[in-house]
Design an enzyme around this catalytic site. Structure first.
Site, PDB file in Angstrom:
ATOM      1  CB  ALA A  10      10.570  -4.069  19.433  1.00 13.01           C
ATOM      2  CB  ILE A  13       3.107  -4.744  11.571  1.00 18.84           C
ATOM      3  CG1 ILE A  13       1.709  -4.171  11.809  1.00 18.84           C
ATOM      4  CG2 ILE A  13       3.143  -5.531  10.265  1.00 18.84           C
ATOM      5  CD1 ILE A  13       1.254  -3.164  10.760  1.00 18.84           C
ATOM      6  CG  ASP A  34      11.672  -0.936  17.977  1.00 16.85           C
ATOM      7  OD1 ASP A  34      10.772  -1.423  17.266  1.00 16.85           O
ATOM      8  OD2 ASP A  34      11.445  -0.089  18.882  1.00 16.85           O
ATOM      9  CB  THR A  37       8.610   4.662  21.141  1.00 17.47           C
ATOM     10  OG1 THR A  37       7.685   3.766  20.486  1.00 17.47           O
ATOM     11  CG2 THR A  37       9.650   5.145  20.146  1.00 17.47           C
ATOM     12  CB  THR A 124      -1.042   3.451   6.267  1.00 14.89           C
ATOM     13  OG1 THR A 124      -2.442   3.523   6.507  1.00 14.89           O
ATOM     14  CG2 THR A 124      -0.518   4.881   6.235  1.00 14.89           C
ATOM     15  CG  ASP A 125      -5.906   1.861   4.216  1.00 18.56           C
ATOM     16  OD1 ASP A 125      -5.451   2.384   5.265  1.00 18.56           O
ATOM     17  OD2 ASP A 125      -6.934   1.157   4.216  1.00 18.56           O
ATOM     18  CD  GLU A 126      -5.165   5.574   8.828  1.00 15.37           C
ATOM     19  OE1 GLU A 126      -5.169   6.744   9.221  1.00 15.37           O
ATOM     20  OE2 GLU A 126      -5.222   4.593   9.594  1.00 15.37           O
ATOM     21  CE1 TYR A 148       0.807   6.359  10.905  1.00 10.50           C
ATOM     22  CE2 TYR A 148      -1.423   6.147  10.030  1.00 10.50           C
ATOM     23  CZ  TYR A 148      -0.158   5.616  10.242  1.00 10.50           C
ATOM     24  OH  TYR A 148       0.148   4.355   9.784  1.00 10.50           O
ATOM     25  CB  ALA A 149      -2.942  10.024   6.829  1.00 14.77           C
ATOM     26  CE  LYS A 152       3.694   5.035   7.358  1.00 18.75           C
ATOM     27  NZ  LYS A 152       4.895   4.325   7.903  1.00 18.75           N
ATOM     28  NE  ARG A 212     -10.601   4.046   9.677  1.00 18.30           N
ATOM     29  CZ  ARG A 212     -11.395   5.096   9.383  1.00 18.30           C
ATOM     30  NH1 ARG A 212     -12.308   4.994   8.436  1.00 18.30           N
ATOM     31  NH2 ARG A 212     -11.270   6.236  10.040  1.00 18.30           N
TER      32      ARG A 212
HETATM   33  P1  NAD Z   1       3.742   0.143  16.271  1.00 19.95           P
HETATM   34  O1  NAD Z   1       3.470   1.514  16.831  1.00 19.95           O
HETATM   35  O2  NAD Z   1       3.170  -1.031  16.946  1.00 19.95           O
HETATM   36  O3  NAD Z   1       5.319  -0.087  16.172  1.00 19.95           O
HETATM   37  C1  NAD Z   1       6.204   0.932  15.771  1.00 19.95           C
HETATM   38  C2  NAD Z   1       7.595   0.503  16.205  1.00 19.95           C
HETATM   39  O4  NAD Z   1       8.509   1.501  15.753  1.00 19.95           O
HETATM   40  C3  NAD Z   1       7.753   0.411  17.736  1.00 19.95           C
HETATM   41  O5  NAD Z   1       8.438  -0.778  18.068  1.00 19.95           O
HETATM   42  C4  NAD Z   1       8.576   1.630  18.080  1.00 19.95           C
HETATM   43  O6  NAD Z   1       9.400   1.435  19.219  1.00 19.95           O
HETATM   44  C5  NAD Z   1       9.395   1.827  16.820  1.00 19.95           C
HETATM   45  N1  NAD Z   1       9.821   3.216  16.647  1.00 19.95           N
HETATM   46  C6  NAD Z   1       9.059   4.335  16.739  1.00 19.95           C
HETATM   47  N2  NAD Z   1       9.821   5.428  16.530  1.00 19.95           N
HETATM   48  C7  NAD Z   1      11.073   4.977  16.275  1.00 19.95           C
HETATM   49  C8  NAD Z   1      12.297   5.624  15.968  1.00 19.95           C
HETATM   50  N3  NAD Z   1      12.380   6.968  15.888  1.00 19.95           N
HETATM   51  N4  NAD Z   1      13.391   4.856  15.756  1.00 19.95           N
HETATM   52  C9  NAD Z   1      13.325   3.509  15.830  1.00 19.95           C
HETATM   53  N5  NAD Z   1      12.199   2.847  16.140  1.00 19.95           N
HETATM   54  C10 NAD Z   1      11.083   3.571  16.359  1.00 19.95           C
HETATM   55  O7  NAD Z   1       3.278   0.233  14.750  1.00 19.95           O
HETATM   56  P2  NAD Z   1       2.662  -0.903  13.816  1.00 19.95           P
HETATM   57  O8  NAD Z   1       1.195  -0.901  13.976  1.00 19.95           O
HETATM   58  O9  NAD Z   1       3.427  -2.155  14.010  1.00 19.95           O
HETATM   59  O10 NAD Z   1       2.980  -0.278  12.386  1.00 19.95           O
HETATM   60  C11 NAD Z   1       4.210  -0.568  11.713  1.00 19.95           C
HETATM   61  C12 NAD Z   1       4.237   0.166  10.395  1.00 19.95           C
HETATM   62  O11 NAD Z   1       3.117  -0.226   9.613  1.00 19.95           O
HETATM   63  C13 NAD Z   1       4.145   1.679  10.535  1.00 19.95           C
HETATM   64  O12 NAD Z   1       5.007   2.247   9.566  1.00 19.95           O
HETATM   65  C14 NAD Z   1       2.701   2.003  10.219  1.00 19.95           C
HETATM   66  O13 NAD Z   1       2.573   3.288   9.661  1.00 19.95           O
HETATM   67  C15 NAD Z   1       2.384   0.919   9.207  1.00 19.95           C
HETATM   68  N6  NAD Z   1       0.966   0.502   9.148  1.00 19.95           N
HETATM   69  C16 NAD Z   1       0.305   0.090  10.267  1.00 19.95           C
HETATM   70  C17 NAD Z   1      -1.012  -0.328  10.165  1.00 19.95           C
HETATM   71  C18 NAD Z   1      -1.766  -0.853  11.365  1.00 19.95           C
HETATM   72  O14 NAD Z   1      -2.953  -1.147  11.224  1.00 19.95           O
HETATM   73  N7  NAD Z   1      -1.151  -1.008  12.519  1.00 19.95           N
HETATM   74  C19 NAD Z   1      -1.672  -0.300   8.924  1.00 19.95           C
HETATM   75  C20 NAD Z   1      -0.964   0.139   7.802  1.00 19.95           C
HETATM   76  C21 NAD Z   1       0.361   0.527   7.922  1.00 19.95           C
END
Ligand code: NAD
Length: 345
Positions: A10, A13, A34, A37, A124-126, A148-149, A152, A212
């Site tokens: 939800a 991504i 999900d 949060t 993530t690339d971070e 955060y990084a 991950k 970035r």
């Molecule tokens: P987001 O914050 O939009 O979504 C995270 C989702 O995880 C939310 O729906 C939240 O409700 C759910 N969540 C959080 N804690 C939870 C828990 N304890 N149990 C169940 N659900 C939980 O994040 P995003 O930007 O969609 O990123 C998704 C993934 O991709 C992450 O792992 C992030 O590290 C990785 N990522 C993101 C990016 C970016 O640019 N957004 C880039 C590289 C990697």
């Protein structure tokens, strides 16, 4: 591949990925787990609910019993759920360690017990940390510099250790910064778009020189699906290939798509931790899995800006509601029984 469990489906991504994977004919069922949060919104799934293949479960990846029940009914896990906002990790690192590290561990344990056929851990690339020059390939050292990084990177290593130790078919994806519709307005592109659309100023850290790589979310999801289908267990795949921009250059694009002027831009001192430049090499995913990012930045940003223009009901409550700005709370992991010792040990 028939039954896919998607955590964090939800979120930004994850919701794009769910809509994509539901279209695959060989996928019979998709379950989203999900916690909803502050970052998760069931509305992000929207039309996905028209598919009878989709089941939504509100729950936490730290809930070992729920995770176990769900994982045993699925053949593949795609793990997006995470605390994902760097700035929040500065004042609530515990929540990042809980969800990102312990939550990943909870899923891996269940996946191992139930012999899932593929586990894709989305990262993530971070994790490579800042690079002044050059690009990081998948075997570059991990040098995360912000909580955060670091969370991950830790979860990547735990995931890969489950392949080494137990033979769990884990792959890790590491993508650059994603953009596109449905992103929470705390992240820079929707933050700037929604401020500029309201005629409000935007602020750049330092001199706006942080670099970035910007990847359209649909390109990242195509890469994650390619890894789900063809990734070699135990391997990491960088997913980049968008456009490298300084934050100043990105702001210029956003000013243009919003028809705003330079007067909207102000500068503030840089924060203590702000990695100057990330850069990844994505040759491996391209050569081995046919990964090819297709979305151009100009079109992608224009489409994204249009989505925010048309959908203020989706982001205005998140911007104006003080609850939406609360730091995440660390969720203590449930005490868990150790899994039975594998036979022969
Ligand atoms: P987001 O914050 O939009 O979504 C995270 C989702 O995880 C939310 O729906 C939240 O409700 C759910 N969540 C959080 N804690 C939870 C828990 N304890 N149990 C169940 N659900 C939980 O994040 P995003 O930007 O969609 O990123 C998704 C993934 O991709 C992450 O792992 C992030 O590290 C990785 N990522 C993101 C990016 C970016 O640019 N957004 C880039 C590289 C990697």
């Amino acid at each position: 591949m028939e039954h896919v469990l998607v955590t964090g489906g939800a979120g930004f991504i994850g919701s794009h990925f769910v809509k994509r994977i539901l279209r695959a004919e060989d996928v019979e069922a998709v379950t989203v787990l999900d916690a909803l949060t502050y970052a998760g919104h069931i509305e992000n799934l929207g039309t996905a609910f028209l598919s009878e293949k989709l089941t939504f479960v509100q729950g936490n990846v730290l809930d070992a019993q729920l995770v176990d029940e769900l994982v045993q009914r699925h053949t593949a896990v795609v793990h997006f759920a995470a605390e994902s906002h760097v700035d929040r990790s500065f004042f609530a690192a515990g929540a990042f360690l809980a969800t990102n590290v312990h939550g990943t561990h909870t899923l891996l344990d269940a996946a191992m017990r139930h012999g899932v056929e593929k586990f894709v851990h989305v990262s993530t690339d971070e994790v490579y940390g800042p690079l002044l020059t050059g690009t990081a390939t998948e075997d570059a050292p991990l040098r995360p510099s912000v909580p955060y990084a670091a969370s991950k990177a830790a979860s990547d290593l735990v995931a890969l250790s489950y392949h080494q130790t137990y033979g769990l078919p884990v792959c890790v994806t590491r993508s650059s910064n994603n953009y596109g519709p449905y992103q929470h307005p705390e992240k820079i592109i929707p933050l700037f778009l929604t401020r500029l659309q309201r005629g409000e100023p935007v602020t750049l850290h330092g001199r706006g020189e942080h670099v970035r790589n910007w990847l359209h979310v649909e390109d990242n999801c195509a890469g994650v699906e390619a890894v789900l289908r063809g990734g070699v267990p135990g391997e990491v795949y960088n997913l980049g290939g968008g456009t490298d921009l300084t934050s100043r250059e990105l702001t210029d694009y956003l000013l243009r798509v919003c028809g705003a002027s330079e007067e909207a831009v102000t500068y503030i001192p840089d924060r203590a931790a702000n990695d100057l430049r990330y850069s990844i090499d994505w040759t491996k995913a391209s050569a081995e899995l046919g990964y090819r990012p297709e979305r151009g930045l100009e079109d992608g940003l224009a489409e994204t800006a249009e989505w925010y223009r048309r959908n203020p009901d989706r982001w205005a409550p998140l911007v104006r509601n003080p609850q939406a700005a609360q730091p995440p709370r660390a969720v203590p992991a449930e005490p868990r029984a150790l899994p039975a010792t594998p036979a022969g040990w």
